[in-house]
Design a protein around this motif. Structure first.
Motif, PDB file in Angstrom:
ATOM      1  N   THR A 103       0.810  -1.220  -0.109  1.00  0.00           N
ATOM      2  CA  THR A 103      -0.085   0.089   0.099  1.00  0.00           C
ATOM      3  C   THR A 103       1.049   1.209  -0.005  1.00  0.00           C
ATOM      4  N   PRO A 157      -7.591  -0.253  -4.699  1.00  0.00           N
ATOM      5  CA  PRO A 157      -8.503  -1.281  -4.146  1.00  0.00           C
ATOM      6  C   PRO A 157      -7.929  -1.551  -2.721  1.00  0.00           C
ATOM      7  N   VAL A 158      -6.761  -1.708  -2.543  1.00  0.00           N
ATOM      8  CA  VAL A 158      -6.336  -2.077  -1.043  1.00  0.00           C
ATOM      9  C   VAL A 158      -6.430  -1.018  -0.234  1.00  0.00           C
ATOM     10  N   GLY A 200     -10.162  -1.164   0.418  1.00  0.00           N
ATOM     11  CA  GLY A 200     -10.557  -2.562   1.307  1.00  0.00           C
ATOM     12  C   GLY A 200     -10.182  -2.567   2.601  1.00  0.00           C
ATOM     13  N   HIS A 201      -9.325  -1.442   3.069  1.00  0.00           N
ATOM     14  CA  HIS A 201      -9.153  -1.268   4.358  1.00  0.00           C
ATOM     15  C   HIS A 201      -9.728  -0.281   5.072  1.00  0.00           C
ATOM     16  N   GLU A 239     -18.446  -2.721   6.399  1.00  0.00           N
ATOM     17  CA  GLU A 239     -17.705  -3.302   4.865  1.00  0.00           C
ATOM     18  C   GLU A 239     -18.757  -3.143   3.672  1.00  0.00           C
ATOM     19  N   ALA A 269     -18.316  -1.026   0.299  1.00  0.00           N
ATOM     20  CA  ALA A 269     -18.331  -1.725  -0.989  1.00  0.00           C
ATOM     21  C   ALA A 269     -19.350  -0.776  -1.821  1.00  0.00           C
ATOM     22  N   ALA A 274     -17.803   2.671  -2.850  1.00  0.00           N
ATOM     23  CA  ALA A 274     -16.823   2.315  -3.850  1.00  0.00           C
ATOM     24  C   ALA A 274     -17.099   2.492  -5.190  1.00  0.00           C
TER      25      ALA A 274
END
Ligand code: ADP
Ligand code: GN1
Ligand code: MG
Length: 370
Positions: free
Chosen positions: A209, A295-296, A299-300, A357, A361, A364
């Motif tokens: 990252t 995305p990483v 995703g966090h 989460e 999503a 995003a």
């Protein structure tokens, strides 16, 4: 400590005669005053701030960072037809041309006062949180092309939870005020979550990252909300702007911007995070940052909200055990009370992880403009 605020104001080019100054805001670190000055164009207010050099060991470096960052933001705002006098902080020059003045070994700076806007310690209006998070995302975006090399790290390893955990264990072992026995439950809460501490530092160390320029103190009260429009007009408190991970900025905006109670609330039944607020924050932040985040990083985001809350809770607990040497406190056990609210929020986020989460999503994906 009493400061000669008239004398301090006289060291800056404020364009008029000093009237008076009074303590201002509720920050935990610096000493902040609002000063009134009589100018030919009428009365004007300024922010006078004494930098806490116990916390910021290299104030010249810090002021160099803030100078570079505010100049860059000013140029971007001008190019985009914005109002740089309100939409970024403006440092007033001191009598020697520097952007700060050293007076009796204290470092002082003066900012233009942003009128017609205010900060909130606790969210009062759901739409403010969208705009606050949008302002923090935009801030990161605008700094992504800052010229001139890497910014100074004003506090090394600031959000390194692993190192914060080590500092906590050291304070626990030393227990200089014999406070550990009375906060065993809070200590155990921390010890049970040690595994979380390394997740993001390991990703960064492994090159999975990227480092970016981030704010690192995205409390809800570090963005000025415009009284008329409800938008996040200006991101303030730039002492910790330095290389970091963007998801910490999102996470710290959740810690305060999705909190259902104040940071030092003692009725823990009120403490937790509101998913409605979380959703607005995710929406606002991603509307500004979706285009550049990997995305990483996305995703966090949900995890980092829990992680940063854990990290700040650890820092409050560490300071309580060490005898309250870092954060300003205003009552006995204040840092312990603050730690307890953070633990209540971490526990709440643990139960809401799946919903958080799912919200990330959803946002995003591109959204209709707000
Ligand atoms: P700290 O680092 O101690 O948190 P801040 O820089 O956040 O200090 O300032 C404390 C408070 O002062 C802010 O929450 C905000 O309400 C107010 N403030 C700071 N800068 C300005 C400004 N330029 N104009 C108006 N209010 C400001
Ligand atoms: C401090 O300066 P202020 O009050 O905005 C601290 C943050 C913590 C916060 C907890 C330089 O922020 O890291 O998250 O208190 N700032 C510094 O409320 O340590
Ligand atoms: Mg602040």
């Amino acid at each position: 400590m009493k400061h000669d605020l008239a004398g301090i104001a006289s060291r800056f080019e404020l364009g008029g005669a000093f009237i008076e100054a009074e303590p201002y805001g509720s920050g935990h670190i610096n000493d902040t005053y609002s000063a009134r000055v009589k100018t030919p164009a009428g009365e004007k207010r300024y922010i006078l701030q004494r930098i806490n050099t116990n916390v910021f060991r290299e104030p010249e470096h810090l002021m160099e960072n803030i100078g570079r960052v505010t100049n860059h933001l000013r140029a971007k705002l001008l190019a985009a037809g914005g109002d740089p006098d309100r939409e970024t902080l403006t440092l007033l020059p001191a009598d020697d041309g520097k952007n700060h003045a050293v007076i009796d070994e204290n470092y002082w700076r003066a900012y233009r006062f942003i009128e017609g806007a205010r900060t909130y310690d606790l969210v009062e209006n759901l739409s403010h949180v969208y705009h606050a998070a949008h302002a923090f995302g935009t801030f990161q975006k605008h700094l992504s092309d800052l010229p001139g090399g890497r910014l100074h790290e004003t506090i090394p390893h600031f959000h390194n939870t692993r190192k914060r955990f080590d500092a906590f264990q050291e304070a626990l072992q030393r227990d200089v005020k014999n406070r550990a026995a009375a906060c065993k439950a809070e200590i155990d809460f921390a010890l049970q979550r040690e595994a979380d501490a390394s997740v993001l530092v390991d990703l960064l160390a492994a090159g999975k990252t990227p480092e970016r320029i981030t704010h690192n103190d995205t409390k809800f009260n570090n963005v000025m909300i415009d009284d008329a429009t409800g938008r996040g007009v200006c991101v303030i408190d730039l002492d910790t702007v330095m290389p970091g991970l963007p998801m910490y900025d999102f996470g710290d905006s959740v810690r305060t911007g999705a909190a259902t109670a104040k940071e030092d609330e003692t009725d823990l039944s009120k403490c937790g995070i509101g998913l409605d607020m979380f959703e607005r924050l995710a929406h606002g932040y991603l509307d500004a940052a979706r285009e550049f985040l990997l995305p990483v990083e996305i995703g966090h985001m949900a995890f980092s909200a829990k992680l940063i809350t854990f990290t700040i809770g650890l820092r409050f607990l560490t300071d309580h055990l060490a005898g309250d040497t870092y954060f300003k406190i205003h009552r006995e056990n204040h840092n312990l009370d603050r730690c307890r609210t953070q633990w209540a929020m971490v526990a709440d986020m643990e139960t809401k992880a799946d919903q958080m989460e799912a919200i990330i999503a959803k946002y995003a994906q591109p959204q209709k403009p707000v």
